[in-house]
Write an enzyme that holds these catalytic residues in place. Structure first.
Site, PDB file in Angstrom:
ATOM      1  N   HIS A  16      -4.139  31.141  13.541  1.00 34.35           N
ATOM      2  CA  HIS A  16      -5.077  30.120  13.047  1.00 34.35           C
ATOM      3  C   HIS A  16      -4.320  29.073  12.221  1.00 34.35           C
ATOM      4  CE1 HIS A  16      -8.191  33.571  13.112  1.00 34.35           C
ATOM      5  NE2 HIS A  16      -8.551  32.740  14.077  1.00 34.35           N
ATOM      6  N   LYS A  40     -22.149  38.816  13.464  1.00 37.79           N
ATOM      7  CA  LYS A  40     -20.839  39.376  13.827  1.00 37.79           C
ATOM      8  C   LYS A  40     -20.387  40.473  12.860  1.00 37.79           C
ATOM      9  CE  LYS A  40     -18.448  36.123  16.788  1.00 37.79           C
ATOM     10  NZ  LYS A  40     -17.169  35.449  17.054  1.00 37.79           N
ATOM     11  N   ARG A  89      -5.220  30.215  23.012  1.00 40.99           N
ATOM     12  CA  ARG A  89      -4.049  31.100  23.034  1.00 40.99           C
ATOM     13  C   ARG A  89      -3.577  31.342  24.461  1.00 40.99           C
ATOM     14  NH1 ARG A  89      -7.166  35.619  19.715  1.00 40.99           N
ATOM     15  NH2 ARG A  89      -8.644  34.812  21.221  1.00 40.99           N
ATOM     16  N   SER A 127      -7.708  38.276  15.171  1.00 39.85           N
ATOM     17  CA  SER A 127      -8.144  38.911  13.921  1.00 39.85           C
ATOM     18  C   SER A 127      -8.524  40.362  14.175  1.00 39.85           C
ATOM     19  CB  SER A 127      -9.352  38.163  13.344  1.00 39.85           C
ATOM     20  OG  SER A 127      -9.021  36.832  13.070  1.00 39.85           O
TER      21      SER A 127
HETATM   22  O1  PNS Z   1     -13.697  32.399  15.548  1.00 37.91           O
HETATM   23  P1  PNS Z   1     -14.836  32.450  16.526  1.00 37.91           P
HETATM   24  O2  PNS Z   1     -15.696  33.673  16.292  1.00 37.91           O
HETATM   25  O3  PNS Z   1     -14.373  32.302  17.948  1.00 37.91           O
HETATM   26  O4  PNS Z   1     -15.746  31.150  16.205  1.00 37.91           O
HETATM   27  C1  PNS Z   1     -16.921  30.898  16.940  1.00 37.91           C
HETATM   28  C2  PNS Z   1     -17.675  29.708  16.339  1.00 37.91           C
HETATM   29  C3  PNS Z   1     -17.992  29.959  14.876  1.00 37.91           C
HETATM   30  C4  PNS Z   1     -16.824  28.465  16.456  1.00 37.91           C
HETATM   31  C5  PNS Z   1     -18.985  29.528  17.148  1.00 37.91           C
HETATM   32  O5  PNS Z   1     -19.684  30.734  17.165  1.00 37.91           O
HETATM   33  C6  PNS Z   1     -19.889  28.439  16.582  1.00 37.91           C
HETATM   34  O6  PNS Z   1     -19.657  27.270  16.812  1.00 37.91           O
HETATM   35  N1  PNS Z   1     -20.926  28.843  15.801  1.00 37.91           N
HETATM   36  C7  PNS Z   1     -21.846  27.960  15.146  1.00 37.91           C
HETATM   37  C8  PNS Z   1     -23.240  28.015  15.796  1.00 37.91           C
HETATM   38  C9  PNS Z   1     -23.315  27.062  16.981  1.00 37.91           C
HETATM   39  O7  PNS Z   1     -23.185  25.863  16.858  1.00 37.91           O
HETATM   40  N2  PNS Z   1     -23.516  27.656  18.179  1.00 37.91           N
HETATM   41  C10 PNS Z   1     -23.551  26.946  19.427  1.00 37.91           C
HETATM   42  C11 PNS Z   1     -22.154  26.864  20.026  1.00 37.91           C
HETATM   43  S1  PNS Z   1     -22.166  26.042  21.601  1.00 37.91           S
END
Ligand code: PNS
Length: 161
Positions: A16, A40, A89, A127
């Site tokens: 990250h 989560k 990645r 993670s």
């Molecule tokens: O580190 P991660 O778990 O891959 O992050 C995922 C994240 C937080 C980027 C994604 O779940 C997100 O954007 N969540 C916010 C809610 C939202 O906007 N959801 C619609 C996504 S299309």
């Protein structure tokens, strides 16, 4: 231009940080946005996740760290960031990231998603794997910043990691 780099960051890894550093040299300012995301069941609290990133980004003047709830595109608009940065990645990341990028564009066509590829030596890092290795007593010191390592050990000592 300002960019937002969202994620769960449970916890932040050197992978990250590699993306944050790349974003910080590509954009004028970067908002690292920690998704609260209780669904989560993160290992670390939102405050711990934010703090660990702040500690690791002290050398980056144009990076700020915050948390958000709700839709990412709405938060991006709120903080004045027309660009979402995502790290890739490997090809396996692409399918879901592509789906989210298309959905976010549908939700707000004014917000563009930009993908940055991580350094190849971090391409296997996640993670979840870091937490699993730490829980099983493995050495994760080359995968995470010092503050994260310390907190992983604390969690382990409390039997909570
Ligand atoms: O580190 P991660 O778990 O891959 O992050 C995922 C994240 C937080 C980027 C994604 O779940 C997100 O954007 N969540 C916010 C809610 C939202 O906007 N959801 C619609 C996504 S299309």
């Amino acid at each position: 231009m300002r960019a937002i780099y969202p994620g769960t960051f449970d916890p932040v890894t050197n992978g990250h940080l590699d993306v944050i550093e790349r974003a910080a040299t590509t954009f004028n300012s970067v908002v690292v946005a920690v998704a609260v995301n209780p669904a989560k069941h993160p290992t670390f609290t939102m405050e711990e996740r934010v703090e660990m990133i702040r500690e690791s980004c002290q050398h980056l003047d144009n990076v700020e760290v915050t948390c958000f709830t709700g839709l990412l595109v709405e938060f991006a608009a709120q903080v004045g960031a027309p660009v979402i940065v995502k790290g890739l990645r490997a090809v396996s990341d692409f399918e879901f990231e592509f789906q989210m990028a298309q959905m976010n564009r549908k939700l707000n066509p004014g917000v563009e998603t930009v993908f940055l590829t991580t350094a190849s030596h971090y391409s296997f890092l996640s993670s979840s794997l870091v937490k699993e290795i730490a829980r099983l007593g493995g050495d994760v010191s080359e995968f995470v910043p010092a503050g994260v390592l310390r907190r992983l050990r604390e969690h382990q000592a409390q039997g909570a990691a």
